[in-house]
Design a protein around this motif. Structure first.
Motif, mmCIF file in Angstrom:
data_model
loop_
_atom_site.group_PDB
_atom_site.id
_atom_site.type_symbol
_atom_site.label_atom_id
_atom_site.label_comp_id
_atom_site.label_asym_id
_atom_site.label_seq_id
_atom_site.Cartn_x
_atom_site.Cartn_y
_atom_site.Cartn_z
ATOM 1 N N VAL A 236 43.221 39.560 48.494
ATOM 2 C CA VAL A 236 43.425 40.550 49.563
ATOM 3 C C VAL A 236 44.755 41.290 49.412
ATOM 4 O O VAL A 236 44.981 42.288 50.086
ATOM 5 C CB VAL A 236 43.349 39.896 50.962
ATOM 6 N N ALA A 237 45.643 40.817 48.567
ATOM 7 C CA ALA A 237 46.936 41.503 48.423
ATOM 8 C C ALA A 237 47.538 41.196 47.064
ATOM 9 O O ALA A 237 47.301 40.133 46.492
ATOM 10 C CB ALA A 237 47.884 41.040 49.526
ATOM 11 N N ILE A 238 48.313 42.163 46.580
ATOM 12 C CA ILE A 238 48.998 41.972 45.295
ATOM 13 C C ILE A 238 50.429 42.486 45.436
ATOM 14 O O ILE A 238 50.648 43.550 46.025
ATOM 15 C CB ILE A 238 48.249 42.691 44.142
ATOM 16 N N ALA A 239 51.399 41.727 44.912
ATOM 17 C CA ALA A 239 52.798 42.178 44.961
ATOM 18 C C ALA A 239 53.356 42.235 43.547
ATOM 19 O O ALA A 239 53.128 41.335 42.738
ATOM 20 C CB ALA A 239 53.629 41.195 45.787
ATOM 21 N N PRO B 119 54.324 49.250 40.128
ATOM 22 C CA PRO B 119 53.002 49.653 40.647
ATOM 23 C C PRO B 119 52.002 49.943 39.515
ATOM 24 O O PRO B 119 50.803 50.031 39.761
ATOM 25 C CB PRO B 119 53.293 50.922 41.453
ATOM 26 N N ASP B 120 52.558 50.112 38.280
ATOM 27 C CA ASP B 120 51.654 50.421 37.163
ATOM 28 C C ASP B 120 51.229 49.186 36.375
ATOM 29 O O ASP B 120 50.573 49.295 35.338
ATOM 30 C CB ASP B 120 52.344 51.398 36.189
ATOM 31 N N ALA B 121 51.639 47.992 36.840
ATOM 32 C CA ALA B 121 51.236 46.764 36.120
ATOM 33 C C ALA B 121 49.703 46.714 36.082
ATOM 34 O O ALA B 121 49.048 47.133 37.052
ATOM 35 C CB ALA B 121 51.794 45.546 36.844
ATOM 36 N N PRO B 122 49.117 46.219 34.971
ATOM 37 C CA PRO B 122 47.658 46.323 34.822
ATOM 38 C C PRO B 122 46.869 45.654 35.951
ATOM 39 O O PRO B 122 45.875 46.204 36.421
ATOM 40 C CB PRO B 122 47.389 45.639 33.480
ATOM 41 N N GLY B 123 47.369 44.473 36.386
ATOM 42 C CA GLY B 123 46.661 43.763 37.450
ATOM 43 C C GLY B 123 46.721 44.541 38.758
ATOM 44 O O GLY B 123 45.750 44.595 39.527
ATOM 45 N N VAL B 124 47.891 45.152 39.019
ATOM 46 C CA VAL B 124 48.062 45.932 40.261
ATOM 47 C C VAL B 124 47.069 47.088 40.256
ATOM 48 O O VAL B 124 46.328 47.322 41.217
ATOM 49 C CB VAL B 124 49.513 46.466 40.372
ATOM 50 N N LYS B 125 47.060 47.817 39.127
ATOM 51 C CA LYS B 125 46.186 49.005 39.046
ATOM 52 C C LYS B 125 44.727 48.614 39.286
ATOM 53 O O LYS B 125 44.013 49.253 40.055
ATOM 54 C CB LYS B 125 46.325 49.665 37.672
ATOM 55 N N VAL C 160 44.305 47.694 43.008
ATOM 56 C CA VAL C 160 44.460 48.838 43.927
ATOM 57 C C VAL C 160 43.214 49.730 43.844
ATOM 58 O O VAL C 160 42.700 50.209 44.863
ATOM 59 C CB VAL C 160 45.767 49.611 43.613
ATOM 60 N N GLU C 161 42.703 49.905 42.620
ATOM 61 C CA GLU C 161 41.471 50.705 42.467
ATOM 62 C C GLU C 161 40.323 50.130 43.293
ATOM 63 O O GLU C 161 39.435 50.852 43.717
ATOM 64 C CB GLU C 161 41.039 50.723 40.993
ATOM 65 N N ARG C 162 40.379 48.810 43.509
ATOM 66 C CA ARG C 162 39.308 48.176 44.290
ATOM 67 C C ARG C 162 39.693 48.038 45.757
ATOM 68 O O ARG C 162 39.104 47.255 46.501
ATOM 69 C CB ARG C 162 38.994 46.794 43.695
#
Ligand code: ADP
Length: 479
Positions: free
Chosen positions: A33-36, A40-46, A49-51
């Motif tokens: 439900v959340a990522i820190a 912001p461009d880290a692969p997991g974040v991207k 966030v797209e989802r």
């Protein structure tokens, strides 16, 4: 189960993959439900966030949220993990990559249970990724019959083994080099303990590599459940040989200095009466006809007194607390001069002495006499241990990125059994009838005074190699 992830790098992608491919029971249903991450461009974040997953650059936000079940720290940063563990609210579980994988493994549903082998196969792909990418420890997956099902590359590289030497073999054969399970009260086996308690288990074991060298491992083992039954364990082993030998050598230093002070006192007290006995014996002999029946007896007194003096001198040497008198010296030259001093003894036993010094000068800021004494001690021991016709090689080289000089004394003698290798640097340890057991402890002390290291490699029956490493001269050592 609501999960917040800290760290959006490759580990994050790996866990996203796990959560997508594992089948979880319906009451669990993990959901990120959340990522820190500060990036912001880290692969997991991207990816997340797209989802539509919530993103923040401040992970401490997760500590105040009450809807989170799990905070999964994938930064690999111990400080962040400790902080999260300390500050978490009581409803949230904090995991890192290692504990996370085991945690999710534990939540896999019972329907997955099939044949043990099949399930191991199913998790194989994930294990491969986990083993090779995430863990800096040696990992073994072992089933309840002590058979190794899987292993990561680290122990294979380290011990020069092939996968086929390990997979399908019993763990006790591979790591302990014995033919039967080796659990005992004094040596508890993680597999046996986990089957008793069904809980993770930690212990320290001595393992042996292919050449029989001892490796001290700190082991953390976790159960693998299938249908609520333990079908195996995952064992993570960290090599702590170096840390432990450092701690031990600090302890040894203290012990040595206490014994040293005592020895110095005793040796001084003994030296005077011994000198009196020796000179009196010689004086009596001077006035005596060598054919006198007591003359030989007095010879014995003289020789035994000389032997005592020798021991006392060794003790004094050992106890010498004075600082080394250091100057610049070329180790290659010290090696040559030490060899010259013991060459006669080697010739006498028909032992060949070889010198294999490196072509460049090895300048060390050292007490020449002390280093020479070390090499003589090692050389004389090698002569004692080597049978006529054998060989002793003194060699030097640059080591440790050219920061250290290495001197080795290798012999083709009887070698040392494993069970005494830990004791030989202790004062007064000897296996020789007329030994004092001080040579190696003096050598050890001198090497330590030079901020160096001494080590031994030996297999019984195949000779011994003692290696000293000393820091090469640096400008600040003159300061
Ligand atoms: P000492 O020579 O008086 O016994 P040391 O401290 O020099 O005392 O050596 C301790 C012990 O280490 C020896 O008694 C011997 O058992 C073992 N040792 C040392 N060097 C060697 C070697 N090169 N080969 C086999 N054993 C050795």
């Amino acid at each position: 189960m609501k999960i917040a992830i800290v760290g959006g790098g490759s580990r994050c992608l790996f866990f996203i993959n796990i959560l997508a491919t594992y089948r979880f029971s319906s009451e669990v249903q993990p959901q990120i439900v959340a990522i820190a991450d500060i990036d912001p461009d880290a692969p997991g974040v991207k990816h997340l966030v797209e989802r539509g997953v919530y993103y923040t650059d401040d992970y401490s936000e997760f500590l105040t949220r009450e809807d989170l079940d799990v905070v999964l720290d994938l930064t690999g940063d111990e400080e962040i993990f400790t902080y999260l563990c300390k500050e978490r609210n009581l409803l949230t579980t904090v995991l890192n990559d290692e504990t996370g994988l085991i945690f999710f493994e534990g939540y896999r549903p019972r329907e997955c249970a099939g044949s043990r082998q099949l399930n191991f196969k199913r998790t194989k792909q994930l294990c491969d990724l986990f083993f090779t990418e995430l863990v800096n420890e040696e990992v073994f997956v072992i089933d309840t019959s002590f058979t190794i099902i899987d292993v990561n590359n680290l122990p294979l590289q380290k011990y020069g083994l092939e996968r086929k030497d390990v997979i399908g073999k019993h763990c006790y054969e591979v790591t302990h080099r014995v033919k039967e399970p080796c659990s005992s009260k004094a040596h508890p086996c993680p597999m046996v303990e986990i089957q008793k308690s069904r809980q993770p288990y930690r212990c320290t074991h001595i393992h042996y590599d292919k050449e029989g060298h001892r490796i001290l491992h700190s082991i953390s083992a976790y159960p693998i459940f299938e249908a609520n039954k333990i079908v195996g364990i995952v064992e993570l082993a960290r090599d702590i040989t170096w840390e432990t030998s450092l701690q031990k050598s600090f302890g040894d230093q203290e012990k040595l200095s206490a014994i040293g002070r005592l020895a110095a006192g005793v040796a001084h007290e003994l030296n005077n009466p011994l000198t009196t006995v020796l000179t009196s014996t010689m004086l009596i002999q001077e006035d005596m006809d060598p054919k006198h029946p007591d003359y030989e007896e007095l010879d014995l007194v003289k020789n035994e007194t000389l032997r005592c003096r020798n021991i006392v001198n060794n003790l004094l040497n050992f106890a010498r607390q004075s600082k080394p008198i250091k100057q610049d010296a070329d180790l290659n030259e010290i090696v040559q001069s030490s060899m010259a001093l013991i060459r006669k003894q080697a010739d006498f036993k028909n032992i060949v002495m070889k010198c294999d010094t490196c072509p460049e000068k090895l300048m060390v800021y050292c007490d020449r006499d002390q280093i020479q004494q070390c090499l003589i001690n090692l050389g004389l021991n090698a002569i004692d241990a080597t049978a006529p016709g054998g060989r002793i090689t003194f060699s030097t080289a640059l080591a440790d990125d050219e920061k250290m000089a290495r001197i080795s004394v290798a012999d083709t003698g009887e070698g040392l059994p494993l069970n005494i290798q830990d004791s030989i640097f202790e004062p007064f340890f000897t296996t020789k009838e007329t030994g004092t057991g001080l040579g190696l402890s003096i050598t050890h002390g001198f090497v330590k005074q030079h901020k160096g290291f001494i080590g031994l490699e030996s297999t019984q029956g195949h000779g011994a190699t003692f290696t000293i490493r000393l820091p090469l001269k640096r400008e600040e050592t003159h300061a």
